[in-house]
Design a protein around this motif. Structure first.
Motif, PDB file in Angstrom:
ATOM      1  N   GLU A 143      32.016  39.857  54.716  1.00 53.82           N
ATOM      2  CA  GLU A 143      33.446  39.793  54.993  1.00 53.82           C
ATOM      3  C   GLU A 143      34.179  39.100  53.851  1.00 53.82           C
ATOM      4  OE1 GLU A 143      36.502  38.257  58.496  1.00 53.82           O
ATOM      5  OE2 GLU A 143      34.339  37.963  58.719  1.00 53.82           O
ATOM      6  N   VAL A 144      33.555  38.021  53.347  1.00 60.97           N
ATOM      7  CA  VAL A 144      34.172  37.295  52.213  1.00 60.97           C
ATOM      8  C   VAL A 144      34.236  38.197  50.996  1.00 60.97           C
ATOM      9  CG1 VAL A 144      33.898  35.345  50.648  1.00 60.97           C
ATOM     10  CG2 VAL A 144      33.416  35.062  53.089  1.00 60.97           C
ATOM     11  N   ASP A 156      39.397  42.970  47.926  1.00 62.21           N
ATOM     12  CA  ASP A 156      40.721  43.496  48.275  1.00 62.21           C
ATOM     13  C   ASP A 156      41.818  42.686  47.591  1.00 62.21           C
ATOM     14  OD1 ASP A 156      42.446  45.253  49.902  1.00 62.21           O
ATOM     15  OD2 ASP A 156      42.985  43.370  50.902  1.00 62.21           O
ATOM     16  N   ALA A 157      41.633  41.336  47.564  1.00 61.45           N
ATOM     17  CA  ALA A 157      42.633  40.483  46.914  1.00 61.45           C
ATOM     18  C   ALA A 157      42.684  40.755  45.404  1.00 61.45           C
ATOM     19  CB  ALA A 157      42.293  39.015  47.177  1.00 61.45           C
ATOM     20  N   ILE A 158      41.514  40.922  44.807  1.00 64.99           N
ATOM     21  CA  ILE A 158      41.470  41.215  43.362  1.00 64.99           C
ATOM     22  C   ILE A 158      42.132  42.565  43.073  1.00 64.99           C
ATOM     23  CG2 ILE A 158      39.917  41.722  41.441  1.00 64.99           C
ATOM     24  CD1 ILE A 158      37.978  39.662  42.618  1.00 64.99           C
ATOM     25  N   PRO A 210      29.576  49.426  53.198  1.00 64.56           N
ATOM     26  CA  PRO A 210      30.507  50.440  52.678  1.00 64.56           C
ATOM     27  C   PRO A 210      31.878  49.870  52.357  1.00 64.56           C
ATOM     28  CG  PRO A 210      30.103  50.757  55.025  1.00 64.56           C
ATOM     29  CD  PRO A 210      29.134  49.722  54.564  1.00 64.56           C
ATOM     30  N   ILE A 211      32.342  48.874  53.104  1.00 63.05           N
ATOM     31  CA  ILE A 211      33.666  48.306  52.831  1.00 63.05           C
ATOM     32  C   ILE A 211      33.644  47.548  51.508  1.00 63.05           C
ATOM     33  CG2 ILE A 211      35.424  46.712  53.665  1.00 63.05           C
ATOM     34  CD1 ILE A 211      34.548  47.321  56.503  1.00 63.05           C
ATOM     35  N   MET A 258      37.458  50.425  44.164  1.00 64.26           N
ATOM     36  CA  MET A 258      38.916  50.482  43.981  1.00 64.26           C
ATOM     37  C   MET A 258      39.357  49.568  42.844  1.00 64.26           C
ATOM     38  SD  MET A 258      40.095  50.491  48.010  1.00 64.26           S
ATOM     39  CE  MET A 258      41.823  50.232  47.620  1.00 64.26           C
ATOM     40  N   VAL A 259      38.726  48.361  42.780  1.00 63.60           N
ATOM     41  CA  VAL A 259      39.068  47.441  41.682  1.00 63.60           C
ATOM     42  C   VAL A 259      38.715  48.059  40.335  1.00 63.60           C
ATOM     43  CG1 VAL A 259      38.621  45.187  40.666  1.00 63.60           C
ATOM     44  CG2 VAL A 259      38.782  45.408  43.149  1.00 63.60           C
ATOM     45  N   PHE A 260      37.542  48.651  40.244  1.00 66.05           N
ATOM     46  CA  PHE A 260      37.125  49.275  38.980  1.00 66.05           C
ATOM     47  C   PHE A 260      38.060  50.430  38.601  1.00 66.05           C
ATOM     48  CE2 PHE A 260      32.463  48.273  37.789  1.00 66.05           C
ATOM     49  CZ  PHE A 260      32.792  46.924  37.699  1.00 66.05           C
TER      50      PHE A 260
END
Length: 853
Positions: free
Chosen positions: A8-9, A15-17, A49-50, A57-59
């Protein structure tokens, strides 16, 4: 947090990045500096998977930064990204993994990595994804990859055409555009074009062209059509379906420059095939191109000019362009755009090649001055094509004279100095085309154009070297230019070229022969042959045979050498010494108060007795010893004779003595003068020529002239010598005595009274040339030489005892010779005289002589 064991972390951190990186490129650099890329790389393969989705997405976002892409290449992230393209993964992962690959595929190294790691197949599969973003990213990545030829072949094998054609139906213009761009690249391969045609790809393309709402796609669609038109089958298909007429009409009526340009490019590509040119001509493509030529866009003008150049391979099209197209092309020669200028010059070059009508049209359109101006531009292609046009026009004499009046030879000097081999080649051809005119050769010589022309003889480019040799052949037509070419080293260069089996060509051999025609002394020494057209003139000298590559010394250099035991140099010169008077003559004129005038040439047309009393040359010292008085004594005799007639001889003796007292001082002043060196004058040879002109020239036929001349020469060279008395004919001693007497290794031919083969053959040639009897001079071995004379006014039955059998050489009179062991004494002229006197020996052919040797 990216190293946390809690999923979760990790998901929330990624997501934040992602949100932070999406705000700007500076944030991506910050993340890079904080070392976020390495832990993120590990997370794109995470089990959750999350986490995988957020890390991918970040990449996808960060890969747009060049520094990040560099680090990603070092980490070899492509393999992990390709693994995320499997169908089992989430669509979001597909979207951002393909986005990251699309960013990285811009670089060549990443292209190779994606190709080698099998990235093409999953990317092509994603073209059929229901998600438009996935389609867009996958199409963009494939577009970058197919820039490499290996990938183009691979996508063809993976059947990429059907999914790309489906993308043309997309409601998103960006996807359609990427699909068209990709088709434009891969359709450069013939195999791909075949597949495209089999999948009705042309129907999709023409549907786009016919839809006005797709204006932004027309340019790329035309680019694909242009590639397809290279195939004859495709061209025929388009013609049968009416697509070709639609295409030409579309190009002609469009107002968008890019569309017009691409349409012209399509025609250019299609016109490279002869069958396609025929089809295009039937569709009156010339009218379309002439219309497009009038647009204001430079890119369109360039493309249309190139299309006209391609269509010129069709003769009917070439004639069709001549009436209306040439004036517009001539105007483009004055364009400020160098690319336009070059394309127009290329079109004119193709239009005027082997087409005198179009060449005349260029002149009528006042194209001569613009073409000459193009020669001074810095664009090599424009210069080369302008030179071609001018060369094509020069085949017509009125046009050549008109171009020459614009100082073409001055303008061509700069292209001759170009470093581009194409420019050099075309420039020397232009020189050859205009060098046939004497005024043009003079202009080239005065403009300093001969020096760069000679340098091009050294070119390593075979075409340049060959064309330069041809230009040298043309320019060497007059003596002044030939002499200047020799001074600049052309003769030495051509000799070097002709010694090389790899560099020698027919033009180099002809150029060497042409230059030697203007220096017969050098020619005879090197080649041992003077033809019927080689007329021996004054200052000719026979040095003997020299080896190839050995430079022949000048006559002045040979004259100043100390006496040696080499064979004497035989001089031919009856040119009056008009420039320099002898010291004795000057002294005589000064003593008796007469002005020093140059001797008129009429002096040498007097009788030999009058000449002897008027002019004396230093070469006549031997004759003076045998009774001929010197100039000074003759002058004194004339003066004294006139005084004796007046009865004042005794009264004027004191005055003479007074005048002769100042003679030493005058003589010293005269000898201090520096006069140019002149070859010695040959009085005896002049007598020979005058006698031959009076007694031989009036004879009715060439045969009679040849016989009489042969007898004349033999009589003055020692006459016939029997074999058993050959040892008594000491011609070598005689020549040595003349050399010693002259204090010089160069002796006038008239001095020789005992001449062998080559002396007699040379004298025969000299006199024959002066009285107009065509004659050759051929050097043999062992002091042999002979002449050949054509009997054009006699029957082929021959002359008994003098001619070869009619079946061998019926019209050729060969003054032949054998070795002494063959029964003939001393060469052609001795032998000829002996035959005339005895009629006992038959003549042998030169061919049989060669065999006997």
């Amino acid at each position: 947090m990216l190293n946390s064991p809690e999923e979760e972390v990790l998901a929330k951190a990624c997501d934040a990045i992602y949100k932070f990186a999406s705000k700007g490129d500076e944030n991506k650099v910050t993340l890079l500096s904080l070392g976020a890329v390495e832990p993120l790389f590990k997370l794109i393969s995470h089990e959750d998977p999350i986490v995988r989705k957020n890390a991918t997405m970040v990449f996808g976002i960060m890969a747009s930064n060049s520094d990040v892409k560099k680090l990603l290449r070092e980490l070899d992230v492509t393999n992990s990204l390709i693994a995320r393209l499997v169908p089992e993964e989430d669509v979001i992962i597909h979207e951002f993994a393909s986005l990251c690959l699309a960013h990285m595929a811009v670089e060549y190294t990443s292209k190779v990595q994606i190709f080698e790691q099998g990235g093409l197949e999953p990317l092509i599969r994603l073209l059929s994804s229901p998600d438009p973003d996935v389609k867009k990213n996958s199409a963009e990545c494939i577009y970058h990859l197919v820039q490499d030829f290996q990938s183009r072949a691979a996508v063809r094998e993976l059947n990429v055409i059907p999914p790309l054609l489906e993308l043309l139906k997309s409601e998103y213009p960006v996807i359609q555009l990427l699909a068209l761009k990709t088709l434009g690249v891969i359709s450069n391969d013939k195999e791909t074009r075949i597949i495209l045609r089999e999948n009705q790809g042309l129907d999709h393309l023409f549907k786009i062209l016919e839809t006005k709402e797709f204006n932004d796609l027309h340019v790329e669609a035309l680019a694909v059509v242009a590639n397809c038109l290279e195939d004859v089958d495709t061209m025929q298909l388009i013609q049968q379906t009416g697509g070709l007429k639609k295409l030409l009409s579309f190009a002609e009526t469009s107002t968008i420059p890019d569309i017009q340009k691409n349409a012209a490019k399509a025609i250019s590509k299609a016109a490279y095939d002869s069958e396609n040119r025929k089809i295009l001509h039937e569709q009156e493509v010339e009218k379309c191109l002439i219309t497009l030529l009038g647009t204001d866009n430079d890119g369109v003008k360039t493309a249309v000019s190139q299309a006209i150049s391609a269509m010129c391979e069709n003769l009917a099209s070439k004639d069709a362009f001549g009436i209306q197209g040439i004036p517009q092309l001539v105007q483009l020669l004055s364009s400020d755009n160098e690319e336009v200028k070059e394309a127009a010059a290329m079109a004119l070059a193709n239009l005027t090649t082997a087409n005198p009508g179009n060449a005349s049209s260029v002149a009528e359109a006042e194209g001569i001055e613009p073409l000459i101006n193009v020669l001074s531009t810095k664009r090599d292609g424009a210069v080369a094509n302008a030179a071609i046009v001018l060369t094509n026009m020069a085949t017509q004499e009125p046009l050549r004279l008109s171009i020459q009046s614009h100082s073409i030879m001055n303008a061509i000097v700069e292209p001759l100095q170009s470093t581009n081999s194409q420019v050099q080649s075309k420039a020397v051809l232009t020189v050859a085309a205009f060098g046939c005119d004497a005024d043009a050769r003079t202009e080239l010589r005065n403009a300093g154009g001969l020096e760069p022309l000679v340098k091009l003889l050294h070119s390593r480019n075979e075409e340049v070297r060959r064309n330069a040799c041809w230009a040298a052949v043309v320019c060497a037509s007059d003596e002044l230019t030939a002499v200047e070419l020799c001074r600049l080293g052309a003769l030495d260069i051509l000799e070097e070229i002709n010694l090389s089996m790899g560099r020698r060509n027919h033009f180099s051999e002809r150029a060497l022969d042409k230059l030697l025609d203007n220096d017969l002394s050098q020619k005879y020494s090197q080649l041992g042959y003077l033809s019927f057209s080689n007329i021996i003139t004054d200052s000719f000298y026979d040095y003997g045979q020299v080896k190839p590559g050995v430079k022949l010394l000048s006559l002045e250099e040979l004259s100043t050498q100390e006496l040696n035991d080499r064979r004497a140099v035989i001089l031919v010169n009856i040119k009056p010494p008009e420039v320099a008077l002898t010291v004795e003559e000057k002294l005589q004129d000064l003593v008796y108060g007469r002005p020093i005038n140059l001797l008129p040439s009429s002096t040498f047309r007097k009788s030999s007795k009058e000449r002897a009393s008027a002019v004396v040359s230093p070469v006549d010292e031997k004759q003076e010893s045998s009774g001929r008085p010197s100039s000074l004594s003759k002058g004194s005799t004339r003066e004294k004779g006139s005084r004796k007639g007046k009865g004042k001889k005794e009264e004027e003796k004191p005055k003479e003595e007074e005048e002769f007292q100042i003679a030493p001082k005058i003589q010293e002043e005269v000898t201090l003068e520096k006069l140019p060196w002149l070859p010695p004058f040959d009085f005896i040879l002049l007598d020979y020529i005058n006698d031959a002109s009076k007694t031989i020239l009036p004879l009715a036929t060439t045969k009679e002239q040849v016989v009489a001349l042969a007898q004349f020469v033999a009589g003055n060279m020692g006459g016939p010598i029997e074999k058993d008395k050959l040892h008594e004919f000491s011609w070598e001693l005689h020549i040595s005595e003349i050399k010693f007497e002259q204090k010089c290794n160069v002796i006038p031919i008239g001095k020789i009274k005992k001449g062998t083969f080559y002396h007699r053959a040379l004298l025969f040639k000299v006199i024959a040339d002066r009285i107009g009897v065509g004659c050759t001079l051929v050097r043999g071995e062992y002091t042999r030489a002979w002449n050949e004379v054509k009997l054009v006014d006699d029957s082929p039955q021959g002359i008994t005892g003098l001619l070869l059998p009619p079946q061998t050489t019926p019209y050729q009179f060969v003054l032949a010779q054998r070795r002494p062991t063959d029964g003939l004494m001393l060469g052609n002229l001795c032998f000829l005289l002996r035959v005339l006197e005895t009629n006992a020996v038959s003549v042998v052919s030169m061919k049989s002589q060669s065999n006997q040797r």
